[in-house]
Design an enzyme around this catalytic site. Sequence first.
Site, mmCIF file in Angstrom:
data_model
loop_
_atom_site.group_PDB
_atom_site.id
_atom_site.type_symbol
_atom_site.label_atom_id
_atom_site.label_comp_id
_atom_site.label_asym_id
_atom_site.label_seq_id
_atom_site.Cartn_x
_atom_site.Cartn_y
_atom_site.Cartn_z
ATOM 1 N N GLU A 22 1.094 -0.806 0.274
ATOM 2 C CA GLU A 22 0.006 0.130 0.101
ATOM 3 C C GLU A 22 0.951 1.417 -0.130
ATOM 4 O O GLU A 22 0.087 2.400 -0.377
ATOM 5 C CB GLU A 22 -1.192 -0.303 1.200
ATOM 6 N N HIS A 25 1.403 2.336 -3.535
ATOM 7 C CA HIS A 25 0.773 2.925 -4.102
ATOM 8 C C HIS A 25 0.607 4.630 -3.645
ATOM 9 O O HIS A 25 0.137 5.740 -4.077
ATOM 10 C CB HIS A 25 -1.034 2.560 -3.543
#
Length: 447
Positions: A22, A25
Site C-alpha cells: 500500500e 500506491h
Amino acid sequence: MNLIHTLLAFVLALGPLVVFHELGHYVVARLCGVKVLRFSIGMGRIVWSRRFGPDQTEWAISALPIGGYVKMLDARDPSTAPTNDADLPREFTRQSVWKRIAIVAAGPVSNFILAIVVMGALFMHGKEEPGTRLRPMATTSAAYQAGVRGGDVVTAVNGQPVQSWMELRWELVRAAIDKRAAELELRGGSGAAPYRAILPAERMAAQDVDGDVPGALGLQMWRPRPAVENVLPDGAAARAGLKAGDLVTAIDGTPVPDGVAFVEAVRGAAGKTLQVEVQRDGRPLVLPMTPERDPQTGKGLVKLMVAQAPEMVTVRESLFPALAKGAQRTWETSAMTVKMIGRMIVGEVSLKNVTGPITIADVAGQTARSGVAPFLEFIAFISISLGVMNLLPIPVLDGGHLLYYSLEVLTGRPLPARIGEIAQRAGVGLLFMLMALAVFNDLVRLL
C-alpha cells in the site's frame, strides 16, 4: 503456545508486506499529485486512526486483517469526490492514463522490490543451497557423452560462474532458450586438473525449458553414500536386521552409490527378496530383505531412513551481485507462479495447490521456528506471490485496473462506466470463489 507462535509469525510475515504494497500506491500517488484521503491497514470498520501531513491524510487500522487500501480523491465515488474546485486537479481520474497506470502498478512492483532486497540481503549474509557436485550418471546421457563424470563439481557455464544448483540450472535453461551449446567448466576430485565439457547446441535446443533441464541432460545433485540413519520397527528393514550406522554397498551384487539409488532399488522390488550388502563396524554382511508392497503406490517399502541430503554450500556475494541474484530469484519465482496458475486454468495442475491463510500461517510458523534466514526467505516468497496475484487481470485487483487502462491506451478512451461496474461485480464473485477454494483446501489439509 504453538498457536500463538504461529499467529505471531503470520502477522509478522503478512503485515509488513501489506504495508509495503500500500505504501507503493501511496508514494507514487503523492508523486503524481493525487490527493490521498486514507491509508488503511486491514479492511472494514476502522478501529484506530490519526491524521497527518499537509493533506491531513487519515492513517488507519481496520478490523479485518485481510489486506489494506489507499483511498484517493476520486470522482467515481460520492464519498471521495472533490468538494471544492481547488482539489479538482488532484483527483485520480483527471490524471493521465500513464500516471494512473504508475499508481496502480506501484503496489505489486513494491512487493517485487522488497523480495529483491530481502533475497539480496540473504545472499550478502550467506545462503545455504545445494552445491554443483554431480552424481554418477548413465553412460547414455548427454552429459556423460560430453565427457562429464560423476563426483566432479561444475564451476561455470558458458563463462558464468555458478556456486549453487539453482544457478547451474538457470544457466542451462538460458542456453536451452537461446538454443546454443552449454560449455561446462568442471573441477575433478583428488587434485585432478580442471576440464571443460560441451553439451552441443542441438541437444540444448531439444530441451523442455519448463521441465528438469539438468536431469534430462544427465546432471543430478551429488548425494552421500547410503548410510542407514534410522530403522523403524515392524518394517522389512528391521526384520532383515539392518541397523542405524550400516553402510549399504550393493544390492544383488550391483553397487549402490548413494541413498537415492538405494531408494530407487527398493521401490522397484516390492515382494522380491533383495541381497543387501552392508558394511557394519568394518565388517561386510549380506542381509536378505523383502520390501513390502505399499498399498497406496504399489511400490516397495522397507521403513528405514537413509542419507540422501545433497551437498550444501554457502553462497555469499557483495552488494551488487547479491541484488542481481535477488532479482534473478524473484524473476524465476514469479515466472514459476504464473506457469502454475496457467496449468491450473487448463487443468494440468490440481486446484488443490491453491492455498489460503491457514496454510500460510502454518508455514510461517514452521519457518520462524527454523530460524531468521528461512523466515525471511518465506517472506520474500510471499511478497512475490502477492505481487503476482495482484497483477492477475481480475477486476477489483490491481491487474484488472491495469487491464482497463491498457485498453484505454489502445482505444484512446476510457472503459464505459457500465462495463466497469459489471466487471467489478464479476471480479468480486471470482475473488470470493478463489478465497473459498483456498480456505476449503486449507481445512482439508488441516483435518
